[in-house]
Design a protein around this motif. Sequence first.
Motif, PDB file in Angstrom:
ATOM      1  N   GLY A   1     -22.050  18.134 -24.320  1.00 10.71           N
ATOM      2  CA  GLY A   1     -21.508  18.311 -22.978  1.00 10.71           C
ATOM      3  C   GLY A   1     -20.196  19.070 -23.052  1.00 10.71           C
ATOM      4  O   GLY A   1     -19.751  19.470 -24.130  1.00 10.71           O
ATOM      5  N   PRO A   2     -19.549  19.271 -21.908  1.00  9.05           N
ATOM      6  CA  PRO A   2     -18.315  20.057 -21.883  1.00  9.05           C
ATOM      7  C   PRO A   2     -17.183  19.464 -22.726  1.00  9.05           C
ATOM      8  O   PRO A   2     -16.471  20.202 -23.407  1.00  9.05           O
ATOM      9  CB  PRO A   2     -17.916  20.098 -20.414  1.00  9.05           C
ATOM     10  CG  PRO A   2     -18.949  19.381 -19.653  1.00  9.05           C
ATOM     11  CD  PRO A   2     -19.965  18.852 -20.589  1.00  9.05           C
ATOM     12  N   LEU A   3     -17.004  18.144 -22.697  1.00 13.01           N
ATOM     13  CA  LEU A   3     -15.936  17.537 -23.500  1.00 13.01           C
ATOM     14  C   LEU A   3     -16.256  17.603 -24.992  1.00 13.01           C
ATOM     15  O   LEU A   3     -15.374  17.866 -25.807  1.00 13.01           O
ATOM     16  CB  LEU A   3     -15.702  16.089 -23.078  1.00 13.01           C
ATOM     17  CG  LEU A   3     -15.040  15.884 -21.728  1.00 13.01           C
ATOM     18  CD1 LEU A   3     -14.927  14.407 -21.395  1.00 13.01           C
ATOM     19  CD2 LEU A   3     -13.684  16.549 -21.684  1.00 13.01           C
ATOM     20  N   LEU A   4     -17.499  17.349 -25.341  1.00 10.12           N
ATOM     21  CA  LEU A   4     -17.891  17.460 -26.749  1.00 10.12           C
ATOM     22  C   LEU A   4     -17.740  18.901 -27.237  1.00 10.12           C
ATOM     23  O   LEU A   4     -17.331  19.143 -28.371  1.00 10.12           O
ATOM     24  CB  LEU A   4     -19.327  16.981 -26.956  1.00 10.12           C
ATOM     25  CG  LEU A   4     -19.576  15.481 -26.782  1.00 10.12           C
ATOM     26  CD1 LEU A   4     -21.062  15.173 -26.862  1.00 10.12           C
ATOM     27  CD2 LEU A   4     -18.810  14.684 -27.808  1.00 10.12           C
ATOM     28  N   LYS A   5     -18.045  19.845 -26.366  1.00 10.34           N
ATOM     29  CA  LYS A   5     -17.943  21.259 -26.730  1.00 10.34           C
ATOM     30  C   LYS A   5     -16.498  21.648 -27.049  1.00 10.34           C
ATOM     31  O   LYS A   5     -16.238  22.411 -27.973  1.00 10.34           O
ATOM     32  CB  LYS A   5     -18.489  22.126 -25.592  1.00 10.34           C
ATOM     33  CG  LYS A   5     -18.632  23.570 -25.939  1.00 10.34           C
ATOM     34  CD  LYS A   5     -19.331  24.318 -24.819  1.00 10.34           C
ATOM     35  CE  LYS A   5     -20.024  25.510 -25.413  1.00 10.34           C
ATOM     36  NZ  LYS A   5     -21.112  25.988 -24.613  1.00 10.34           N
TER      37      LYS A   5
END
Length: 164
Positions: free
Chosen positions: A116-120
């Motif tokens: 997801g965006p935070l993991l990315k």
Amino acid sequence: MQALMEAPKQQLSKDSMKVWIISETIGNLIGFVILGALFVADHYLSWYDWVVWILIALTVLSVVSTIWSFFRVSLLYKNWRYDVNEEYLQLKSGALHEQHHIIPMTKIQSVSTHQGPLLKKYNLYSLKVNTVGSDHEIPALPKQKAFELRDRVAVYAKVEEVER
């Protein structure tokens, strides 16, 4: 008699704590904005007096929950472990309510990585393992480790790639 299985030892990435803290902060901010909007609506719409008391109670619970969420992140990181061998995938998590899953490789139907965006932002991936009756996830692994683990589990579980 078979020897006892060793507890899993592999840890998540230290950046997982940053991701969880950011995620918790975003969720808490959204909750406080909604509570603020309800207080403003109460002020202008003159709702019943008991509504204010409920909003105050919700605010106190939200503050306590926000404080707990930061301790929870630390506990999650300290207690999340996983391991894999040719026969089993082991997942262990939880400080207060400990869960230890031992998933036989023969039961695994699919394995995949997600980001997801935070993991990315932190170059992390979550590994999802699907079995006949349930889904399991290893939440925050560095990119290389996540892909290696995905491929290793797929080989051990004899997961075949399906073309569409």
